[in-house]
Structure formats: structure tokens, C-alpha cells
Scaffold this active site. Structure first.
Site, mmCIF file in Angstrom:
data_model
loop_
_atom_site.group_PDB
_atom_site.id
_atom_site.type_symbol
_atom_site.label_atom_id
_atom_site.label_comp_id
_atom_site.label_asym_id
_atom_site.label_seq_id
_atom_site.Cartn_x
_atom_site.Cartn_y
_atom_site.Cartn_z
ATOM 1 N N GLU A 99 51.468 57.758 -3.987
ATOM 2 C CA GLU A 99 52.385 58.726 -3.411
ATOM 3 C C GLU A 99 51.801 59.340 -2.139
ATOM 4 O O GLU A 99 50.584 59.493 -1.998
ATOM 5 C CB GLU A 99 52.718 59.831 -4.404
ATOM 6 N N ILE A 101 51.182 62.557 -0.242
ATOM 7 C CA ILE A 101 51.109 63.989 -0.502
ATOM 8 C C ILE A 101 51.575 64.737 0.743
ATOM 9 O O ILE A 101 51.027 64.555 1.832
ATOM 10 C CB ILE A 101 49.676 64.421 -0.864
ATOM 11 N N ASP A 206 31.926 62.684 -5.280
ATOM 12 C CA ASP A 206 31.811 62.594 -3.815
ATOM 13 C C ASP A 206 32.518 63.808 -3.220
ATOM 14 O O ASP A 206 33.434 63.681 -2.413
ATOM 15 C CB ASP A 206 32.437 61.290 -3.319
#
Length: 298
Positions: A99, A101, A206
Site C-alpha cells: 500500500e 502510505i 534498523d
């Protein structure tokens, strides 16, 4: 639930959105040897986010799927909805489709929500993500383009030594030759320098500033994970590695997980892993940071 995999981008789009849907007319797909990203418009008017790499690096996206699914499974943080993945021989490309965002402004409310959400993820039960130990992960994955070893261990300190620092040190050995005695001293001292956590936590892995997005509802979306189960301090240390996150992030995080005594003295050891990885990936500009940390703690 695993996403579907396709052997062409065209099949992936039709499989996810309908037989009559295609790439938009102005979209040009190019192969890449490192991750590239594109906002892709489809002929049905929908836009999706596409990450691309070469076919030989398709394992990057297999690992990213597993990592995003693990974080989502804790029901504490938002991650992008994944549509599908696959390869396209014609384009010499592997891809991960998700998707798009719609981003919003970073405000104080969003910063505070982020701190609470990450703390909730670190507090969630992580036992299902490791088999045969407390720390590690169900599979190896990647930190950037580097393979990340996630062999299960019962000790966090043993895991950090054997699965984080030692593999990176072996790759960096040529540059570290003048201080290898100090490197070995540091590895031997880890039991005195680090602490075992109160509980194992699922980590993003990360957690620098580029791997989260604020959406239009002042929520936070975590992206590009390198997940594993470890000490939550390792994630927080990386938030301070380059440019520290906003004050409200830390205040709201610490309202749920107070800082353990001595964290300020430990955080650079956690970040040594990332400085080593940056050196191994990007070269000499990170070598001095590596040497400074080694010499400080050896």
C-alpha cells in the site's frame, strides 16, 4: 498469512486488482541491482508502492515480508499492507508491492504515539519468533544489503557477540588489521560491558530515522525492518546513532520502559554493529567511527 508470489509484474497486478488492470501508461519499470522504489499508478486509478531489485536479490523481499508480518503480529505497531511479491524475468526484476502510505506532518502527538507504540512492541511476547533459544529469529534476514545471522541463542550477550559483531568484523578485517588485538579484547569484554535484558523483545533492527513514516492520522508506520528478538536497548541505541529522535518520543517510550542504568555507556557498543555494517557496505568514511568505539571499550 503469506502473500501471493507471481512470475511477472503484469500477472501480479491482475492477480491483486483484477484481470483488466494494468500499469499506468506513463510508468516505466527498470531493473536495479539495489533496492529502488516507485509510486506506481494503475489503470483503475489506484496507486501502489513498489520496491524493486534484481532477480538474484529476491530473498530481500522474502525477508521483508516475514519481518513486517512479525511486527504486525504483535498488534502494537502499524506496518504497510503487503499486496504481493514476485519476479519478472523480462525486466530482470524482483519486486514487493504494498500500500502507498499517505504521509502526514510530524507533530508532537505523532512523536509521542511513536514512542508508545515502539515500547509496546518491545513489551510484547516475542517467544513465537524464535525456535530453540530466546534471542534470534525464525530465519536469517538482511541489514541493508548484508546478510544478518539470526541463529537462536539463550544469552543475549552471546547472540550479540556471535551473530552481530563477529560476522561484521570478519568482513571488515582488512580495515581493522591494525587494531585487531583491541577488537578481540572488546569481544572478550562484552560480558562485563553489556547486560541481559529483563525480557526478550522483538526489535525493528534498523531503527534509524528513515525507517518510519507518519501517516495522515498522526500515526506511525514502520518500514524496512531487519527484525530479530534481542535487547530493546539495541533499537533505542540506533535512534541516537545519527540524529536523535524528538524528545517526546523518548519520554513516552520511557514511561513504559524506563532506561536501565548504564545505557549511555552501552549504546555505542550496540551501534558498533551498524557502523561496521556501514563500513562494509559504503566504505572508509565509517572506519574512524568503528575504530573509535573499539578503542574506547577494549
Amino acid at each position: 498469512m503469506a502473500i501471493n508470489s507471481y512470475d511477472s509484474l503484469d500477472k501480479a497486478i491482475r492477480g491483486c486488482f483484477g484481470d483488466d488492470v494494468r500499469l499506468g501508461r506513463n510508468t516505466r519499470m527498470l531493473p536495479s541491482d539495489i533496492n529502488s522504489t516507485k509510486v506506481v499508478e494503475l489503470t483503475n486509478g489506484k496507486s501502489v508502492f513498489l520496491k524493486c531489485n534484481s532477480i538474484r536479490n529476491s530473498a530481500f523481499f522474502d525477508a521483508e515480508e516475514v519481518g513486517l508480518a512479525a511486527m504486525a503480529k504483535t498488534n502494537t505497531v502499524k506496518t504497510p499492507e503487503l499486496y504481493c511479491k514476485g519476479t519478472d524475468k523480462k525486466l530482470n526484476m524482483s519486486f514487493l508491492m504494498m500500500e502507498l502510505i499517505e504521509t502526514g506532518a510530524e507533530n508532537k502527538r505523532a512523536q509521542g504515539v511513536f514512542g508508545q507504540c515502539l515500547a509496546n512492541m518491545h513489551l510484547a511476547d516475542a517467544s513465537e519468533f524464535v525456535e530453540g533459544g530466546k534471542y534470534g529469529f525464525v530465519s536469517d534476514n538482511f541489514i541493508g544489503a548484508t546478510k544478518q545471522i539470526n541463529t537462536p541463542k539463550d544469552s543475549w550477550i552471546d547472540f550479540f557477540r556471535e551473530c552481530r559483531l563477529e560476522p561484521q568484523i570478519r568482513m571488515a578485517q582488512k580495515g581493522l588489521t591494525p587494531i585487531m588485538k583491541d577488537v578481540y579484547k572488546l569481544l572478550d569484554r562484552l560480558d562485563d560491558l553489556l547486560v541481559e535484558p529483563e525480557h526478550p523483545s522483538l526489535l525493528h533492527g534498523d531503527m534509524w530515522g528513515g525507517n518510519h513514516i507518519y501517516d495522515r492520522n498522526s500515526g506511525v508506520v514502520l518500514i524496512d525492518p531487519a527484525v530479530y528478538v534481542g535487547h530493546y536497548e539495541a533499537d533505542i541505541a540506533m535512534t541516537e546513532m545519527f540524529k536523535p529522535f524528538p524528545r517526546l518520543f523518548y519520554e513516552n517510550y520511557q514511561s513504559k520502559i524506563p532506561r536501565q542504568e548504564g545505557f549511555a555507556d552501552r549504546k555505542d557498543i550496540y551501534n558498533l554493529y551498524h557502523y561496521l555494517n556501514h563500513y562494509n557496505l559504503f566504505g572508509d568514511s565509517y572506519l574512524m567511527s568503528v575504530k573509535n568505539i573499539v578503542l574506547r571499550y577494549s
